[in-house]
Design an enzyme around this catalytic site. Structure first.
Site, PDB file in Angstrom:
ATOM      1  N   GLU A  17       0.818  -1.212   0.000  1.00  0.00           N
ATOM      2  CA  GLU A  17       0.000   0.000   0.000  1.00  0.00           C
ATOM      3  C   GLU A  17       0.856   1.269   0.000  1.00  0.00           C
ATOM      4  O   GLU A  17       0.506   2.261  -0.662  1.00  0.00           O
ATOM      5  CB  GLU A  17      -0.928   0.004   1.218  1.00  0.00           C
ATOM      6  CG  GLU A  17      -2.002  -1.067   1.191  1.00  0.00           C
ATOM      7  CD  GLU A  17      -1.584  -2.358   1.871  1.00  0.00           C
ATOM      8  OE1 GLU A  17      -2.468  -3.062   2.378  1.00  0.00           O
ATOM      9  OE2 GLU A  17      -0.369  -2.662   1.890  1.00  0.00           O
ATOM     10  N   GLU A 616      27.591  -6.628  -0.405  1.00  0.00           N
ATOM     11  CA  GLU A 616      26.708  -6.611   0.757  1.00  0.00           C
ATOM     12  C   GLU A 616      26.764  -7.911   1.545  1.00  0.00           C
ATOM     13  O   GLU A 616      26.338  -7.961   2.699  1.00  0.00           O
ATOM     14  CB  GLU A 616      25.278  -6.296   0.364  1.00  0.00           C
ATOM     15  CG  GLU A 616      24.521  -7.436  -0.254  1.00  0.00           C
ATOM     16  CD  GLU A 616      23.130  -7.003  -0.690  1.00  0.00           C
ATOM     17  OE1 GLU A 616      22.183  -7.754  -0.432  1.00  0.00           O
ATOM     18  OE2 GLU A 616      22.993  -5.936  -1.292  1.00  0.00           O
ATOM     19  N   HIS A 652      28.234  -6.640 -13.231  1.00  0.00           N
ATOM     20  CA  HIS A 652      27.722  -5.342 -12.778  1.00  0.00           C
ATOM     21  C   HIS A 652      27.573  -5.337 -11.267  1.00  0.00           C
ATOM     22  O   HIS A 652      27.120  -6.318 -10.678  1.00  0.00           O
ATOM     23  CB  HIS A 652      26.364  -5.056 -13.425  1.00  0.00           C
ATOM     24  CG  HIS A 652      25.674  -3.856 -12.843  1.00  0.00           C
ATOM     25  ND1 HIS A 652      26.174  -2.581 -12.997  1.00  0.00           N
ATOM     26  CD2 HIS A 652      24.559  -3.742 -12.077  1.00  0.00           C
ATOM     27  CE1 HIS A 652      25.375  -1.736 -12.371  1.00  0.00           C
ATOM     28  NE2 HIS A 652      24.399  -2.414 -11.796  1.00  0.00           N
ATOM     29  N   ASP A 667      40.156 -10.158  -9.144  1.00  0.00           N
ATOM     30  CA  ASP A 667      40.325 -11.615  -9.197  1.00  0.00           C
ATOM     31  C   ASP A 667      39.167 -12.310  -9.912  1.00  0.00           C
ATOM     32  O   ASP A 667      39.324 -13.437 -10.382  1.00  0.00           O
ATOM     33  CB  ASP A 667      40.453 -12.183  -7.777  1.00  0.00           C
ATOM     34  CG  ASP A 667      41.778 -11.835  -7.119  1.00  0.00           C
ATOM     35  OD1 ASP A 667      42.721 -11.464  -7.838  1.00  0.00           O
ATOM     36  OD2 ASP A 667      41.856 -11.916  -5.877  1.00  0.00           O
ATOM     37  N   HIS A 705      17.858   5.781 -10.338  1.00  0.00           N
ATOM     38  CA  HIS A 705      16.946   5.791  -9.199  1.00  0.00           C
ATOM     39  C   HIS A 705      16.321   7.165  -8.989  1.00  0.00           C
ATOM     40  O   HIS A 705      15.597   7.378  -8.019  1.00  0.00           O
ATOM     41  CB  HIS A 705      17.674   5.333  -7.939  1.00  0.00           C
ATOM     42  CG  HIS A 705      18.100   3.901  -8.003  1.00  0.00           C
ATOM     43  ND1 HIS A 705      19.289   3.519  -8.575  1.00  0.00           N
ATOM     44  CD2 HIS A 705      17.492   2.753  -7.603  1.00  0.00           C
ATOM     45  CE1 HIS A 705      19.398   2.207  -8.505  1.00  0.00           C
ATOM     46  NE2 HIS A 705      18.322   1.712  -7.929  1.00  0.00           N
TER      47      HIS A 705
END
Length: 765
Positions: A17, A616, A652, A667, A705
């Site tokens: 929502e 990450e 990417h 590497d 973005h």
């Protein structure tokens, strides 16, 4: 009696929502009041869902990002938006995404000329959630604006909900930000602390009993200056009259354990999923007056908690601590979907193994009931939980002997290219015949209304396979023709057939399951449905070859095959917790390797294997990086490096601070790497000042973005900065990420400017 609480709740809503309310507002289709009303409605619903707890969080709800919220609460706005007036919400969205709603921009056009540079965005610790990076300089000042928290506290009280406000702690806030002028962020602490003291005084005046103050920086490796900053900060706040629950999560405290236990706060929350071994020591070291909150429910994954196993160690802890024991999820539930009951088309057996946010709160109340009143009082919940845990443990659907045999046969040769990069580069150049500063995009093009409508009809059974394929081919043809008209050098098929870059592949791999409504916020209005990796992974048949081959048949220009890499599929999935992540990643690598080789056999000479989530997955402590990078890079190499020299491999990475892992990226030995640099103004290229990256690189010059369209001059300027660090003959020109979230009206002029910028750069070569 044990105290139950929650650190944070998913804000997007079970049916997304908030996403739809935001996008209506940004398009000018709804008013500011309607957006705020939608937010209030979601908060009310979520508080009612948490009313069974002793404390629900307030202030965890955000219209975009909790770190950006904290910046506005502290009056820390980037200087480029200081000149704007009117409703603060417009400035909020300018920092978040470059502009606010359409009508707000029209009113302020003379000041902002259609938009400003959006705030830099990066990953929240080791999650896939993106936050807006606070900006500092030596002259930064702070001034409290508690209006957001005032509104939420008032609403919670009107509903009769017992809440504790949630704020980001001062040291973590500084740690998350960037000093744009290179100054010392910690030097700002004396200016920052009065704003925090004033905020705590406000809470006291409002009759608040407890405030949750998040300092996840305590689970990272901290230098002496940062450790001293924590001592200084909480020493300065010691005179407060409101109680502080210091919250840490995402990892163990380790060398910071003693520091965390001695800070002058009234309670400490630790992540018992990642720091189970520290619970007893923390309990022993905490002052006798302090509460200990243990995060016993996994806030980052969707597997049911083994409640009987949890009670085995919670019961003696409760006997020792008594009323001082609090229990909660390990971290905010922002990272999991809202409600398993909204999922109706998931395999029943796999569904029985899962718990989403609301079900995790159910688990929490069962544990509290067992601790407060004995296990017999909650036997009706404990027995089916035990049955589900055992069902998953022994299920033959989880274990595949053929996959385990393939893993056992992996050797070092599997991950090495036949020739070194210089030899490959010459062969690839002869085949591809690309100009200087070649242009390409990252893979996806806008997911139009037509694409979504066709997908919806197909999934409902109203459109057959042939009709769906024809619809996707029309969209692929459109994407190819648009790219040819723009003059791009290496084309993509646009990914019309893909709902998500991870989910698409998971749907075609054995060992995965999906929830049709298991949405999780990635940033702002962007939501994803992480697939559920429940068993051993294998690829039954080719997944992309037909679509890429069709796209190549529509053009004489090189067409990139687009794949998601094994590390990103792993890190953006809900991953099984019954074997090491490295094993699951190797299984994925072998499966995607088969797809790479099939694309090459089909004549595809450029293959991009996205590893957007490589960084990450890094452990939060640098001392643990080596092992992760070893198996993550190995998995990529297994995937990519079975091809011939003539096949050009791209990868990417987006929105990741990877300067400190650049050697590991090298590497990977991809022929071309594309990265995000537009929001950071090429700052990420600082890594190349001291590291001679050997292969080709495409620094992103178009911030996808934001709805802002970059000018030709801006792109040329960014590429010139890149050429100061990387030889121009090894530079590509591309956006910083895929274009699926944008619309064609934005994409066409942005790419036109990008191609024109490349042509300008070529004339100077």
């Amino acid at each position: 009696m044990v105290t139950t609480h929650n650190l944070g709740f998913p804000r997007i809503g079970a049916r997304r929502e908030l996403k739809f309310a935001l996008e209506r507002y940004w398009k000018g289709q709804s008013s500011r009041d309607e957006l705020k009303a939608a937010g209030a409605e979601l908060r009310e619903r979520h508080w009612k869902d948490q009313a069974r707890l002793d404390f629900a969080p307030a202030g965890d709800f955000s219209l975009y990002d909790q770190v950006l919220d904290m910046s506005f609460t502290l009056g820390n706005l980037p200087r480029r938006v200081h000149g704007f007036h009117g409703d603060p919400l417009d400035n909020y969205f300018r920092v978040a995404r470059g502009r606010s709603a359409n009508e707000a921009e029209a009113e302020a056009h003379d000041a902002c000329c259609g938009g400003v540079a959006a705030g830099e965005m990066t990953k929240w610790f080791d999650t896939n959630y993106h936050y807006i990076v606070p900006e500092f300089d030596a002259a930064t000042q702070f001034s409290l604006d508690a209006s957001r928290l005032v509104e939420q506290l008032a609403q919670a009280r009107a509903l009769g909900v017992n809440v504790k406000p949630v704020i980001i702690g001062p040291v973590t806030y500084l740690w998350l930000g960037k000093a744009k002028d290179g100054s010392d962020k910690l030097a700002l602490l004396p200016r920052l602390l009065p704003a925090y003291a004033a905020l705590l005084d406000y809470f006291t005046a409002q009759g608040v009993e407890w405030v949750q103050i998040d300092e996840p920086v305590l689970v990272t490796e901290l230098g002496a200056a940062w450790r001293e900053a924590l001592i200084t900060a909480y020493g300065a706040l010691e005179t407060r009259r409101v109680k502080l629950l210091l919250a840490t999560y995402f990892g163990p405290l380790r060398e910071n354990l003693e520091l965390a236990c001695t800070l002058p706060v009234d309670g400490l929350h630790i992540d018992a999923i990642n720091a189970r071994d520290e619970v007893d020591e923390v309990a022993a070291r905490l002052p006798a007056s302090s509460a200990l909150s243990v995060g016993v429910i996994n806030g980052r994954n969707i597997w049911k908690t083994d409640l009987n196993a949890a009670l085995q160690w919670l019961e003696p802890l409760h006997r020792s601590l008594g009323d001082r024991l609090w229990i909660a999820p390990s971290c905010s539930l922002l990272h999991v979907p809202v409600d398993l009951n909204s999922v109706t088309r998931l395999d029943p057996e796999i569904r029985s193994w899962l718990a989403f946010a609301l079900q995790k709160l159910d688990e929490l109340t069962v544990l509290a009931g067992a601790l407060n009143h004995g296990c017999a009082s909650v036997a009706e919940a404990l027995e089916p939980n035990a049955a589900a845990i055992e069902s998953r443990r022994v299920s033959p659907r989880v274990h595949n002997p053929a996959v385990k045999a393939a893993i056992a046969s992996v050797d070092a040769v599997l991950g090495k290219r036949a020739s070194p990069y210089p030899q490959r580069a010459g062969k690839q150049a002869a085949i591809l015949r690309l100009p200087a500063y070649p242009t390409t995009t990252i893979g996806s093009f806008p997911q139009t209304v037509e694409i979504r409508h066709a997908r919806s009809l197909f999934r409902s059974g109203e459109l057959d396979q042939a009709g769906y394929n024809a619809a996707m081919e029309r969209e692929i043809t459109r994407a190819v023709k648009e790219q040819e008209a723009l003059g791009l050098d290496v084309l993509v098929h646009g990914e019309a057939e893909r709902n998500d870059m991870v989910e698409y592949f998971g749907e075609r791999l054995d060992g995965y399951a999906f929830s049709q409504s298991g949405w999780v916020q990635s940033y702002g209005s962007r939501c994803v449905k992480p697939p559920i990796l429940f068993g051993d992974i294998s690829r039954p048949k080719p997944m992309t070859v037909e679509w890429i081959s069709y796209a190549q048949s529509q053009t004489n220009k090189p067409m990139k095959g687009m794949l998601t890499g094994p590390v990103t599929i792993l890190n953006w999935s809900f991953v099984r917790d019954d074997q090491p992540r490295s094993v699951s990643c190797c299984q994925l690598a072998l499966a995607i390797r088969e797809e790479v080789l099939d694309l090459e056999k089909a004549g595809v000479r450029v293959i991009q294997i996205d590893e957007a989530a490589l960084r990450e997955g890094l452990p939060l402590r640098r001392s643990e990086w080596h092992d992760y990078l070893r198996w993550a890079v190995e998995a990529f190499c297994i995937t990519a490096n079975g091809v011939q020299d003539e096949t050009q491999i791209h990868t990417h990475m987006c929105y990741s601070e990877f300067n400190d892992i650049i050697a590991s990226i090298a590497d990977m030995d991809a022929d071309v790497i594309t990265i995000e640099t537009s929001r950071s103004d090429m700052e990420l290229l600082d890594a190349f000042d001291d590291f001679n990256y050997p292969n080709q690189i495409g620094p992103g010059v178009y911030d996808i973005h934001s709805p802002n369209v970059p000018s030709q001059e801006h792109i040329v300027d960014l590429m010139k900065k890149a050429a100061e660090r990387i030889p121009s003959e090894r530079l590509w020109v591309n956006p910083d990420c895929g274009l699926k979230t944008r619309n064609w009206e934005e994409v066409i002029p942005a790419l036109r400017n990008m191609v024109a910028a490349a042509q300008t750069l070529r004339r100077a070569v």
